[in-house]
Design a protein around this motif. Structure first.
Motif, short mmCIF file in Angstrom:
data_model
loop_
_atom_site.label_atom_id
_atom_site.label_comp_id
_atom_site.label_asym_id
_atom_site.label_seq_id
_atom_site.Cartn_x
_atom_site.Cartn_y
_atom_site.Cartn_z
N UNK A 5 0.84 -1.21 0.00
CA UNK A 5 0.00 0.00 0.00
C UNK A 5 0.87 1.25 0.00
N UNK A 6 1.95 1.23 0.77
CA UNK A 6 2.85 2.39 0.83
C UNK A 6 3.58 2.57 -0.50
N UNK A 7 3.93 1.47 -1.20
CA UNK A 7 4.55 1.58 -2.52
C UNK A 7 3.58 2.25 -3.48
N UNK A 8 2.31 1.84 -3.43
CA UNK A 8 1.28 2.39 -4.31
C UNK A 8 1.12 3.89 -4.08
N UNK A 9 1.25 4.32 -2.81
CA UNK A 9 1.13 5.76 -2.49
C UNK A 9 2.39 6.53 -2.87
N UNK A 10 3.50 5.83 -3.11
CA UNK A 10 4.73 6.51 -3.50
C UNK A 10 5.65 6.86 -2.34
N UNK A 11 5.46 6.25 -1.17
CA UNK A 11 6.33 6.54 -0.02
C UNK A 11 7.75 6.08 -0.32
N UNK A 12 8.71 6.76 0.29
CA UNK A 12 10.12 6.43 0.09
C UNK A 12 10.52 5.19 0.89
N UNK A 30 11.50 -5.88 -1.46
CA UNK A 30 10.03 -5.97 -1.56
C UNK A 30 9.51 -5.14 -2.72
N UNK A 31 10.08 -3.93 -2.87
CA UNK A 31 9.61 -3.03 -3.95
C UNK A 31 9.87 -3.65 -5.32
N UNK A 32 11.06 -4.27 -5.50
CA UNK A 32 11.35 -4.93 -6.77
C UNK A 32 10.33 -6.04 -7.05
N UNK A 33 10.06 -6.87 -6.04
CA UNK A 33 9.10 -7.97 -6.21
C UNK A 33 7.71 -7.41 -6.49
#
Length: 158
Positions: A5-12, A30-33
């Motif tokens: 969810x945080x990746x979707x929102x664009x958090x660092x 995690x972000x790569x996967x």
């Protein structure tokens, strides 16, 4: 899933790592996967290793432990993690570490206990009688504390 969810929102990554109390390296992985396969890539894949013994085999181990160490060739009635490890090796032909045995037992509700060393012949009634009648005579009046006695002196009230 919170990371997805945080990746979707664009958090660092650093912010996510701090908030989730993990390393930045883990968040990057995690972000790569997540970017390749979406949120399902972050779903748990279960424990990293299979349990040493199934529930059925652990029940067999418990029955063996109930027989006691003497029944398995040790000289006294004290189970140690090392002895249980040896028993698992002999009975189930599985190798494990002492720490692995501790984790296995803990997972099944067992706890570490240090037995009170007592003679099998010990008669609790005789011991209680001795403590009540004989020990006060052996101890002597100089060792008994009385109410109001103390090794400290009262402070001067000057």
């Amino acid at each position: 899933m919170e990371a997805a969810e945080r990746f979707r929102r664009g958090d660092e990554n650093t912010v996510i790592a701090r908030d989730l109390r993990v390393s930045v390296w883990s968040v990057q992985r995690w972000r790569r996967a997540w970017s390749q396969d979406g949120p399902r890539a972050l779903a748990s894949k279960g424990p990293a290793s299979l349990p040493l013994l199934s529930d059925e085999l652990f029940a067999v181990l418990e029955r063996e432990l109930d027989k006691g160490p003497v029944a398995h060739g040790w000289p006294e009635q004290t189970w140690t993690l090392s002895r249980i490890r040896t028993l698992i090796g002999r009975r189930f032909h599985k190798r494990c570490t002492v720490q692995g045995v501790a984790a296995l037992l803990k997972r099944h509700g067992w706890s570490c206990q240090v037995p009170a060393r007592r003679a099998i012949e010990r008669d609790e009634n005789l011991v209680a009688g001795w403590m009540k009648e004989t020990w006060p005579q052996v101890e002597g009046p100089w060792r008994r504390s009385t109410s109001g006695s103390s090794s400290r002196t009262k402070p001067d009230s000057r």
